[in-house]
Design an enzyme around this catalytic site. Sequence first.
Site, PDB file in Angstrom:
ATOM      1  N   ASP A  14       0.827  -1.215   0.000  1.00  0.00           N
ATOM      2  CA  ASP A  14       0.000   0.000   0.000  1.00  0.00           C
ATOM      3  C   ASP A  14       0.860   1.264   0.000  1.00  0.00           C
ATOM      4  OD1 ASP A  14      -2.021  -1.848   0.552  1.00  0.00           O
ATOM      5  OD2 ASP A  14      -1.927  -1.464   2.715  1.00  0.00           O
ATOM      6  N   TYR A  31       5.807  -9.680   7.523  1.00  0.00           N
ATOM      7  CA  TYR A  31       5.596  -8.244   7.692  1.00  0.00           C
ATOM      8  C   TYR A  31       5.852  -7.875   9.143  1.00  0.00           C
ATOM      9  CZ  TYR A  31       3.138  -7.338   3.241  1.00  0.00           C
ATOM     10  OH  TYR A  31       2.810  -7.158   1.927  1.00  0.00           O
TER      11      TYR A  31
END
Lengths: 247, 247
Positions: free
Chosen positions: B53, B111
């Site tokens: 993103d 992540y």
Amino acid sequence: MKNYKMTVCYDGSRFYGWEHQPDIEMTIQGKLESVLKEMLGQEVEVIGCGRTDAGVHAKAYICNVHMETEMSEKEIRDYMNHYLPDDIGVNEVKVASDRFHARYNAMGKTYQYACYIGDKKPVFDRKYVTVLEGKINVEAIKKAASYLVGEHDFKSFCGNPKMKKSTVREIYSIDVTCRNGYMYLTYHGKGFLQYMVRILSGTLIEVGEGKRSPESIIDLIEAKDRSLAGPTAPAKGLTLLKVHYAK
Amino acid sequence: MKNYKMTVCYDGSRFYGWEHQPDIEMTIQGKLESVLKEMLGQEVEVIGCGRTDAGVHAKAYICNVHMETEMSEKEIRDYMNHYLPDDIGVNEVKVASDRFHARYNAMGKTYQYACYIGDKKPVFDRKYVTVLEGKINVEAIKKAASYLVGEHDFKSFCGNPKMKKSTVREIYSIDVTCRNGYMYLTYHGKGFLQYMVRILSGTLIEVGEGKRSPESIIDLIEAKDRSLAGPTAPAKGLTLLKVHYAK
């Protein structure tokens, strides 16, 4: 009226250095004084431990402020952190003796100049290091640094050509360390001339690049001529790590 | 024509995410493709391991490119690093098998969501962490995270309300660690839905703040309703650490 000692850190990238200047809003001292003015309802002077140049960072800058407030040390710190921009932080606020003066009482300072010498790119801390291209001879830098330690006339490393006062200073130590592609030049001294740490770093980097020999430093100190030293290394690589006071 | 596997890191702050978009210059893929076009004299497609993103960072994003060049792996890497902006770096370029595909071959991703939970200010890495105010119950977060590990329908944590495909995913592990005032939520999973890691993080943060109980996660998964989960945590705290492939 109490005298508060404050430990401040800042990312100097956006600032025109420590010292407040007329018509320049973006100085560290200016920001601190404007937040304290809001907090106290009146102007106060923040006394710094020294100037830092535009673009130079600090992990633990020391300043002191005489002021009258009902707030606790922690409340002052939290208030300041809340209203300061996010590139200035107050790590600690502590009541000091009335006679404590951040500049006059400083016994020494530790500065660190950070270089990236690896073959990748320092993407995440690119604003805090200077990238050096090509092979760096770290041993040569260590040798050159050894000649700089001690009390010398550092006129060759003084950025102010009109300096009328003594340019004699004492460097207690210069540590050259490497870690994960970074090289750190860590200077501990009683006090430094204007741009002195950056000119020392620019000169040591030239030694590392093979552009001058370690031994050439001996003549360079002797020459007392700024034009013979290396360039003033970029501000962004320099961080004030610590200010030393008597216990 | 060879197939090059590239490991890329980037500070996502200035970018509209990984994927190139018409009329938007500031994407990671767009920047890589434009530098390679310059290098090769023709357009190529950079195949990414997935989308990140806007504002999300990566320490080791993996992509691959089929291209024809006389340059060595190191020359390609150095060329790219020279012409890319200083917030994108190429860590490694390596010839891969012709069949290697950065997205199809990915077995999993790691992540990390970084929070500052100390009582100072994270001045130097403020662009890479989310600052949490107040006391955080880390043990409660660990407990809540344990309910999320495994294969579940993560519809409650999917940012795309029109998602037509399966929202079942498998999370292999969630590690919650604290160090020097920071808390890291590290997710290892086969694949993640849109905004999933950030919604998981926003929800776990609410658990840490005492706004919901660790056990409430069980019902939340069951509910399959995005509106019942926590907010999408800010992009700047999220970093893609690693993409996993079969040896």
